[in-house]
Every structure is written in structure tokens, then in C-alpha cells.
Write a protein that holds these residues in place. Structure first.
Motif, PDB file in Angstrom:
ATOM      1  N   THR A 261       0.887  -1.115  -0.059  1.00  0.00           N
ATOM      2  CA  THR A 261       0.012   0.058  -0.006  1.00  0.00           C
ATOM      3  C   THR A 261       0.923   1.134   0.044  1.00  0.00           C
ATOM      4  OG1 THR A 261      -1.717  -1.228   1.162  1.00  0.00           O
ATOM      5  CG2 THR A 261      -1.649   1.181   1.095  1.00  0.00           C
ATOM      6  N   ALA A 262       1.741   1.373   0.861  1.00  0.00           N
ATOM      7  CA  ALA A 262       2.947   2.634   0.917  1.00  0.00           C
ATOM      8  C   ALA A 262       3.572   2.479  -0.658  1.00  0.00           C
ATOM      9  CB  ALA A 262       3.819   2.256   2.009  1.00  0.00           C
ATOM     10  N   LEU A 263       4.082   1.649  -0.974  1.00  0.00           N
ATOM     11  CA  LEU A 263       4.685   1.516  -2.368  1.00  0.00           C
ATOM     12  C   LEU A 263       3.956   2.125  -3.423  1.00  0.00           C
ATOM     13  CD1 LEU A 263       7.274   1.038  -3.621  1.00  0.00           C
ATOM     14  CD2 LEU A 263       6.702  -1.389  -4.235  1.00  0.00           C
ATOM     15  N   ARG A 264       2.476   1.664  -3.461  1.00  0.00           N
ATOM     16  CA  ARG A 264       1.549   2.169  -4.595  1.00  0.00           C
ATOM     17  C   ARG A 264       1.509   3.737  -4.193  1.00  0.00           C
ATOM     18  NH1 ARG A 264      -0.694  -2.744  -3.524  1.00  0.00           N
ATOM     19  NH2 ARG A 264      -1.990  -2.133  -2.017  1.00  0.00           N
ATOM     20  N   ARG A 265       1.277   4.091  -2.917  1.00  0.00           N
ATOM     21  CA  ARG A 265       1.095   5.497  -2.661  1.00  0.00           C
ATOM     22  C   ARG A 265       2.473   6.436  -3.044  1.00  0.00           C
ATOM     23  NH1 ARG A 265       0.144   6.655   3.266  1.00  0.00           N
ATOM     24  NH2 ARG A 265       2.254   5.785   3.414  1.00  0.00           N
ATOM     25  N   ALA A 266       3.190   5.866  -3.067  1.00  0.00           N
ATOM     26  CA  ALA A 266       4.652   6.491  -3.289  1.00  0.00           C
ATOM     27  C   ALA A 266       4.745   6.736  -4.853  1.00  0.00           C
ATOM     28  CB  ALA A 266       5.811   5.874  -2.828  1.00  0.00           C
ATOM     29  N   ARG A 267       3.938   5.992  -5.651  1.00  0.00           N
ATOM     30  CA  ARG A 267       3.991   6.055  -7.150  1.00  0.00           C
ATOM     31  C   ARG A 267       3.339   7.260  -7.620  1.00  0.00           C
ATOM     32  NH1 ARG A 267       3.343   0.011  -7.813  1.00  0.00           N
ATOM     33  NH2 ARG A 267       5.510  -0.767  -7.314  1.00  0.00           N
ATOM     34  N   ARG A 268       2.180   7.579  -6.854  1.00  0.00           N
ATOM     35  CA  ARG A 268       1.278   8.638  -7.234  1.00  0.00           C
ATOM     36  C   ARG A 268       2.090   9.954  -7.348  1.00  0.00           C
ATOM     37  NH1 ARG A 268      -3.248   6.788  -3.168  1.00  0.00           N
ATOM     38  NH2 ARG A 268      -3.855   4.762  -4.288  1.00  0.00           N
TER      39      ARG A 268
END
Length: 159
Positions: A152-159
């Protein structure tokens, strides 16, 4: 004067091996094993089979060495830190040797390897350079919960 300010990371975790027995518990366990080995040792010694006492002592020594090696392995850990533009994994070996690997979070994917029962077997960070295994010492349930939160954190960093 130059000041370097680093923003708070989006995600930070320290992965450590599970330790099932405390130091005091290990001492008690070795004491119990030594007591259990002493009883048959005395019987064999009284029957004239005194070399058996040495072998029983080797059994206790072997258990002590195994517990000591296991305790040493619990000193290893991994720190995973994620910022919007950088992902760092710092791995510290039981001897204290540190290795830091950096990734670009926009080009890195979290791969969760599961068996046929959906039990988490391994976690990998995959990028152009290949695969990097995370938390190889964790239990399957710990890997699954870490994968959920970190993914979840990695997906959030991609935004």
C-alpha cells in the motif's frame, strides 16, 4: 552553513527475526538438559561405563552451541525506508556488517510469492536490476502482513 533537511519517510519498518526463547529461558533450558543428562550419567558411571558421562556432556555442549548460534542469528535485521523518490533497504548481519541497497520506487514492484494454499513464501523487490528478497527470516504470516502494508505504501509513493 548548509543544512540538510530530510522529510519524514512515507513508510519505515524494521524487520527482525522471531525470538521464541529469552536469554533467561535459554539458561533454564540448558540447566534442565544438563540435569536430565546427569541422571543417566550417574547410573552409567556407577555401573563402570564412565565414558558415557563424556558423551552426555557432549550432548549438553551441542545443545548449548545450537542455542548460542540461534541467539546470534536474532541480531540480524532489515530496515525498509520509503520516501517519495527513494526506497532504501538496510540489511545488518548478525556480525554487524551493514549493506544498504537503494531502489527507485517508481520502477520497483513488490512481488509476493505464494504456494497453492495462498501461504506467503517469499517477498521480492523487483526492478531492472533483478530481484531482491525481503525478510527471508520472517514467518509466513509476518511476510503476508508486511506485504499488505508495504505494498500500500509503495503504491502511494508512485502517485
Amino acid at each position: 552553513m548548509i543544512t540538510k533537511t530530510q522529510a519524514d519517510p512515507l513508510f519505515a519498518a524494521k524487520l527482525t527475526p522471531y525470538r521464541s526463547l529469552s536469554a533467561r529461558g535459554q539458561t533454564v533450558l540448558i540447566g534442565v538438559i544438563a540435569a536430565m543428562a546427569a541422571i543417566p550419567s550417574m547410573v552409567f558411571y556407577s555401573l563402570g561405563a564412565w565414558p558415557i558421562v563424556g558423551f552426555m556432556g557432549l550432548d549438553v555442549l551441542g545443545m548449548w552451541l545450537a542455542l548460542r548460534w540461534s541467539n546470534r542469528q536474532t541480531r540480524r535485521f532489515e530496515e525498509v525506508t520509503l520516501w517519495p523518490n527513494r526506497l532504501e533497504v538496510r540489511e545488518v548481519s548478525p556480525g554487524g556488517k551493514q549493506t544498504t541497497t537503494a531502489f527507485d520506487p517508481h520502477r520497483t514492484r513488490l512481488i509476493v510469492d505464494r504456494d497453492y494454499d495462498e501461504k506467503t513464501l517469499a517477498l521480492y523487490l523487483r526492478n531492472d536490476g533483478g530481484d531482491y528478497e525481503l525478510g527471508s527470516f520472517l514467518a509466513a504470516s509476518e511476510k503476508a502482513s508486511f506485504a499488505k502494508v508495504f505494498g500500500t505504501a509503495l503504491r502511494r509513493a508512485r502517485r
